[in-house]
Design a protein around this motif. Structure first.
Motif, PDB file in Angstrom:
ATOM      1  N   ILE A 129       0.833  -1.207   0.000  1.00  0.00           N
ATOM      2  CA  ILE A 129       0.000   0.000   0.000  1.00  0.00           C
ATOM      3  C   ILE A 129       0.863   1.251   0.000  1.00  0.00           C
ATOM      4  CG2 ILE A 129      -1.620   1.341   1.410  1.00  0.00           C
ATOM      5  CD1 ILE A 129      -2.817  -1.454   2.215  1.00  0.00           C
ATOM      6  N   LYS A 133       0.001   3.756  -3.090  1.00  0.00           N
ATOM      7  CA  LYS A 133      -0.764   4.978  -2.823  1.00  0.00           C
ATOM      8  C   LYS A 133      -0.334   6.174  -3.673  1.00  0.00           C
ATOM      9  CE  LYS A 133      -2.011   6.339   1.288  1.00  0.00           C
ATOM     10  NZ  LYS A 133      -2.068   6.609   2.757  1.00  0.00           N
ATOM     11  N   CYS A 177      -8.377   1.549   1.621  1.00  0.00           N
ATOM     12  CA  CYS A 177      -7.732   1.798   0.331  1.00  0.00           C
ATOM     13  C   CYS A 177      -8.657   2.395  -0.719  1.00  0.00           C
ATOM     14  CB  CYS A 177      -7.135   0.502  -0.201  1.00  0.00           C
ATOM     15  SG  CYS A 177      -5.648  -0.027   0.678  1.00  0.00           S
TER      16      CYS A 177
END
Length: 243
Positions: A129, A133, A177
């Motif tokens: 992540i 991102k 997310c």
């Protein structure tokens, strides 16, 4: 022929055998440009990498990984970025299956399974992540188990609980997310013909699947065909559990 993973880079943990190995093969066959095959057994990962690279042309790079060790996880992701520069797909496939009866399952054994199956999956997802991102895109697929749905077929309480944690973690990560364009989903395999289960006996009549059955679903969830699928864990068990 459409290649859904063309020019994409992936990390597959537990890639040296079983579902992880077959997932690497499917991603490579469908156009992945590069895949890090992360596994505790570096020899197995190296053998799989050589075989799949030779038959598909995908750049398959083995890397030793102990998901019970946070430093090992961080080092593996640094290696992946140094090698490929970006990350599009993470498949959390590393895990162990245990069969101890309750009376023999002590705190140390419990913690080992949680460290590998649950904490290890979380820490890998966290690192992925962080990389995904800034690009506002990416796919993470966690491997849970039918055991988390039904309390196990033959596996121990520790395994069942760890995979139940993976199910819940998938929901939570998916919610976190959504604003960043990262899809987090999972699969819950039934009894699959892998080294994790071949050394143990299962009840007569148990339906046993092939790693490819699971790998195909993982590939769907890792592709843009699943761009509107979020927080879903798909059961792949031949009818052992339905809901």
């Amino acid at each position: 022929m459409t290649l859904p993973f063309k020019e994409q880079f992936a990390v597959v943990t537990g890639a040296g055998s079983g579902i992880g190995k077959e997932t690497v093969r499917v991603l490579a066959e469908r156009g992945a440009r590069g895949i890090v095959l992360a596994d505790l057994n570096l020899d197995s990962a190296s053998h799989v990498a050589s075989d799949i690279a030779a038959t598909t042309g995908c750049v398959c790079v083995p890397c030793q990984l102990d998901v019970a060790q946070p430093a090992s996880i961080e080092a593996m992701f640094r290696f992946a970025i140094e090698r490929f520069g970006s990350l599009d797909v993470l498949v959390n496939g590393a895990g162990i299956c245990t069969y101890l009866p309750v009376e023999e399952l002590d705190a140390q054994k419990w913690e080992r399974v949680m460290d590998i199956n649950l904490r290890g999956s979380y820490l890998c997802a966290r690192e992925a992540i962080r990389l995904m991102k800034p690009r506002r895109r990416g796919k993470i697929v966690n491997i849970a188990s039918v055991a988390a749905r039904i309390g196990g077929v033959a596996s121990g309480v520790d395994y069942v609980a760890s995979k139940g944690g993976v199910l819940s973690m998938t929901y939570a990560l998916a919610k976190a997310c959504i604003p960043f364009g990262i899809n987090v989903n999972g699969v819950a395999p039934g009894v699959i013909d892998t080294p994790l289960i071949t050394a143990h006996s299962y009840p007569e009549g148990t339906i046993i699947g092939h790693p490819r059955d699971v790998a195909n679903v993982i590939a769907f969830l890792a592709s843009e065909d699943a761009r509107h699928v979020q927080g879903c864990t798909i059961d792949v068990n031949g009818g052992l559990y339905m809901h």
